[in-house]
Design an enzyme around this catalytic site. Structure first.
Site, PDB file in Angstrom:
ATOM      1  N   ASP A   1     -28.291  34.860 -24.064  1.00  0.00           N
ATOM      2  CA  ASP A   1     -27.971  35.939 -23.138  1.00  0.00           C
ATOM      3  C   ASP A   1     -27.531  37.190 -23.899  1.00  0.00           C
ATOM      4  O   ASP A   1     -27.044  37.097 -25.030  1.00  0.00           O
ATOM      5  CB  ASP A   1     -26.798  35.526 -22.230  1.00  0.00           C
TER       6      ASP A   1
ATOM      7  N   ARG B   1     -36.514  38.115 -22.568  1.00  0.00           N
ATOM      8  CA  ARG B   1     -36.139  38.351 -21.165  1.00  0.00           C
ATOM      9  C   ARG B   1     -35.738  39.828 -21.031  1.00  0.00           C
ATOM     10  O   ARG B   1     -34.912  40.314 -21.798  1.00  0.00           O
ATOM     11  CB  ARG B   1     -34.953  37.461 -20.782  1.00  0.00           C
TER      12      ARG B   1
END
Ligand SMILES: Cc1cc2nc3c(=O)[nH]c(=O)nc-3n(C[C@H](O)[C@H](O)[C@H](O)COP(=O)(O)OP(=O)(O)OC[C@H]3O[C@@H](n4cnc5c(N)ncnc54)[C@H](O)[C@@H]3O)c2cc1C
Length: 311
Positions: free
Chosen positions: A137, A187
């Protein structure tokens, strides 16, 4: 304004104590979080997979300053991946995991980057054994450089280790160009944190324009783009860019958060697209909840109403 105030409040220990002690916060939490335990997470994962969706699991927690806590979070991820494997949910990357660097050591006083890197490597090794992947992340902008260094160190051994680019950061189109190499899983999201104007765009329009620019770089490149947004306009643009680049549905995926636009998740999956749902679980839900409230004033109203009507 409201978004900035909420994100600033998320750093206040006093606000955290008040919100986490109100039992009614649970109603709102349940909308965005699978539950406190790994069994809750596995049950939600099973249901989503049965519905034809993919999953990325996030064990909630961040900003860890205790090395033992960082090790415990790593252990939990390794256990989680083992359970996914035992349950037949990890094969082919159907259910993978997302890890925050500050949850596994990046905020420690000593050897922070080395510890985070070693811990993420342990999770990657377990994921590889289970036939699935890990995505790192993205957190506050000050963590971007160390996170990219960790990625650079681990990718030779774990080429499918994914990363996240946030379009609110001015640097992101350049990061996309560097990251869009063959096989690279990236992402793309807008970004859920605050940053000063010298590093970040302030207006939504600029963040969206940067998202479209990054999208183009990733879709036109040889990597594997993961389009993480609920924004209908950007989802349409992503589909158009994928077609223009001649991409097959298997060569990229859409990603959305658990509890947000589930009907759109199902609709996209019915069109033959790959759709992955990001599923957080665990009892340390405070920071995650405040970011979801900050994204949408209507969520805050829902939260306050549930306090008033039951209080
Ligand atoms: C899979 C995934 C992984 C992510 N990982 C990261 C990460 O690693 N680092 C990071 O900084 N950010 C991450 N994010 C969060 C992201 O940066 C945004 O903050 C978040 O997705 C909201 O932006 P949006 O693109 O959906 O667009 P927005 O313009 O915020 O929203 C578009 C529409 O989506 C719906 N929507 C959006 N948010 C909500 C909400 N909270 N509640 C209800 N409806 C909503 C609304 O209909 C809204 O009109 C991730 C998001 C996703 C989907």
């Amino acid at each position: 304004m409201l978004r900035r105030a909420l994100l600033a409040a998320s750093a206040s220990e006093q606000v955290r104590r008040i919100i986490t002690r109100v039992p009614l916060s649970r109603d709102v939490v349940a909308r965005f979080v699978a539950g406190d335990t790994v069994d809750d997470a596995l049950a939600v994962t099973r249901k989503l997979l049965d519905d034809g969706l993919l999953v990325s699991l996030d064990y909630l927690g961040e900003d860890t300053v205790d090395p033992q806590q960082a090790a415990a979070v790593t252990d939990e991820y390794v256990r989680l991946v083992g359970l996914l494997r035992a349950g037949g949910m990890s094969a082919g990357g159907a259910a993978e995991v997302s890890v925050k660097p500050t949850a596994v050591g990046l905020d420690l006083a000593e050897h922070a980057e080395k510890t985070a890197c070693e811990n993420i490597a342990r999770i990657c090794a377990a994921a590889r054994d289970a036939g699935t992947t890990v995505t790192i992340d993205a957190e506050e902008h000050t963590r971007v450089e160390p996170t990219l260094r960790i990625l650079g160190q681990l990718r030779p051994e774990f080429p499918d280790l994914g990363c996240v680019v946030q379009s609110y950061l001015r640097r992101s189109p350049e990061d996309c160009r560097r990251l869009a190499s063959a096989g690279s899983r990236v992402r793309l999201c807008k970004g859920a944190y605050n940053a000063a104007p010298d590093v970040a765009f302030e207006s939504r329009a600029e963040v969206d324009r940067c998202y479209a620019r990054c999208l183009r770089v990733l879709m036109d490149g040889p990597g594997y783009p993961m389009i993480a947004t609920h924004d209908p306009r950007l989802i349409t643009i992503a589909g158009q860019r994928a077609r223009a680049a001649g991409r097959q549905p298997s060569s990229f995926e859409y990603q959305m958060l658990y509890g947000i636009r589930p009907a759109e998740q199902a609709r996209l999956a019915r069109t033959g697209a790959q759709v992955r749902v990001y599923v957080p679980y665990g009892s340390d839900w405070y920071g995650y909840l405040v970011r979801r409230l900050a994204e949408r004033p209507a969520n805050l109203t829902f939260f306050l109403r549930s306090l008033v009507s039951r209080g």
